[in-house]
Design a protein around this motif. Sequence first.
Motif, mmCIF file in Angstrom:
data_model
loop_
_atom_site.group_PDB
_atom_site.id
_atom_site.type_symbol
_atom_site.label_atom_id
_atom_site.label_comp_id
_atom_site.label_asym_id
_atom_site.label_seq_id
_atom_site.Cartn_x
_atom_site.Cartn_y
_atom_site.Cartn_z
ATOM 1 N N HIS A 428 63.149 72.760 50.433
ATOM 2 C CA HIS A 428 62.049 71.787 50.406
ATOM 3 C C HIS A 428 61.768 71.200 51.785
ATOM 4 O O HIS A 428 60.912 70.332 51.934
ATOM 5 N N GLY A 429 62.507 71.674 52.807
ATOM 6 C CA GLY A 429 62.345 71.111 54.143
ATOM 7 C C GLY A 429 63.083 69.803 54.323
ATOM 8 O O GLY A 429 62.803 69.053 55.267
ATOM 9 N N GLY A 430 64.034 69.515 53.416
ATOM 10 C CA GLY A 430 64.758 68.253 53.476
ATOM 11 C C GLY A 430 66.162 68.382 54.015
ATOM 12 O O GLY A 430 66.556 69.413 54.557
ATOM 13 N N ARG A 431 66.942 67.315 53.846
ATOM 14 C CA ARG A 431 68.316 67.266 54.348
ATOM 15 C C ARG A 431 69.214 66.687 53.269
ATOM 16 O O ARG A 431 68.786 65.892 52.448
ATOM 17 N N PRO A 449 60.916 65.287 52.753
ATOM 18 C CA PRO A 449 59.758 64.915 53.576
ATOM 19 C C PRO A 449 58.536 64.604 52.722
ATOM 20 O O PRO A 449 58.317 65.206 51.662
ATOM 21 N N VAL A 450 57.743 63.657 53.205
ATOM 22 C CA VAL A 450 56.474 63.320 52.558
ATOM 23 C C VAL A 450 55.377 64.029 53.324
ATOM 24 O O VAL A 450 55.183 63.794 54.510
ATOM 25 N N SER A 451 54.671 64.943 52.654
ATOM 26 C CA SER A 451 53.608 65.670 53.349
ATOM 27 C C SER A 451 52.439 64.751 53.617
ATOM 28 O O SER A 451 52.266 63.716 52.976
ATOM 29 N N GLN A 452 51.621 65.127 54.601
ATOM 30 C CA GLN A 452 50.472 64.304 54.984
ATOM 31 C C GLN A 452 49.485 64.169 53.835
ATOM 32 O O GLN A 452 48.931 63.097 53.599
ATOM 33 N N ASN A 453 49.271 65.243 53.091
ATOM 34 C CA ASN A 453 48.335 65.204 51.963
ATOM 35 C C ASN A 453 48.838 64.267 50.885
ATOM 36 O O ASN A 453 48.097 63.462 50.328
ATOM 37 N N THR A 454 50.160 64.378 50.595
ATOM 38 C CA THR A 454 50.753 63.522 49.560
ATOM 39 C C THR A 454 50.728 62.085 49.991
ATOM 40 O O THR A 454 50.428 61.175 49.214
#
Length: 458
Positions: A428-431, A449-454
């Motif tokens: 998910h691109g996280g840690r 991570p929080v995407s820009q769209n979200t």
Amino acid sequence: MSRSAGNDYQNDDHDHGAGWDGAARRAPARARRGSAGSAASRLLMNDSEIKVLLVDDDEVDHLVTRRLLRDISRTRYDVTWLSTSDEAIDALLAGGYDVCLLDFRLDARTGLEVVHEANHVGCSIPIIMLTGVGDEAIDMAAMSAGAADYLVKGRFDAQILERTIRYAIEHKRSQLKLKQYADTLEESNRQLLQMHEELAAKNAQLVRLNEEKNRFVGMAAHDLRNPLGVILGYSDFMLMTHRRGEPSSLLREGGVEIIEMIRSSSKFMLSLINDLLDVSMIELGKLNLDRKSTDIVQLVESNVALNMVLAGQKSMRLVVESDESVPRVDVDVHKLEQVLNNLISNAIHYSPPGTTIRVRVQSASAPAGFDGSGREVLVSVQDEGPGIAPEDVGKLFRPFGRARTVSTGGERSTGLGLAIAQRIVEGHGGRIWVESVLSKGATFFVALPVSQNTDAAS
């Protein structure tokens, strides 16, 4: 001799040299500087004519040499005459000639100095030195400087000049071919060495993967063998009592407990098999994520509710704490539930009865270098267990990696849950990481991570 006198003679020579393409002509005072590769390419071709660069400050000597070249019937020569060392250097660097006939004495620089300078910058045109004096020392100096040959003016005829030019060109061609072969061989050796290094690295990786596979299979077989032995043993016992005609004696003598043990062993074995399949699929690069915009607080609360029964068996409290405004995140709900369930159930397994497990959800700033909106959602699971020793922390996220901490209720672990959780979170691109102090519990963190769209939608 003035330039105009030279030009007058060139016109006269051209008039009397009908049929000879090497008419007297002067090169520009400053020839365009080019690469030595142009001269090398000419030498490696079979040209129908030979381009000669004649450098001599004595116009009479230049005319004598030109006429000797004209007398050679078997070869056509295209001659360019220059009279200064500067012009010679520029022309040699520009290339376009097959051979250079260079006078030993020119102006401020001698022919030897011109040869030195030309060869120093990579000139590939063979240079034949011409001098008015037969001096062995000059001969040796010319050869040492890199001249192809040495001729004394007035002591050679057209035949000797033709042979000297031909030998010089062929010798230079051979040198260039040898250099090309040497360069090709050097490049091939370099590529071979690189391939050898890559092969060695691949072999080392294969050895490591094979060892990992063997360890993986061995531990999996060991963990599967014990519950299978339990199931087989108790199944044999149930069949034996049935064959003796004592179907009811099983229940009278603890049959319920036996069935519970069979159920527990089967459940652990199924969990292990599922984890093995998950790891295999992830290692093969087949972690398919069906991401959807998700309320992470609601997802955490739902997962905590599912673990309430397990916590209640040990008189534990499960507490959820969250910020007022937590952005939604794009996640695969089922995969993230798997991560949360692993972290919460581990906290229950390794915490003493009567303790509290806190699950926090908060919004945070992402570390520098992470893509997205610059924000992330941080989920933490904090227990009040014995903690994890620093030397065991590095083992936790490896397949079958276990800390020395023992579960407080006798629960068993496959040793794969955290390894799978790490692959899912990173997918998910996280840690994911853990912080712990011995005797003061452990806290596992998951940052998504929080995407820009979200973030914009929130």
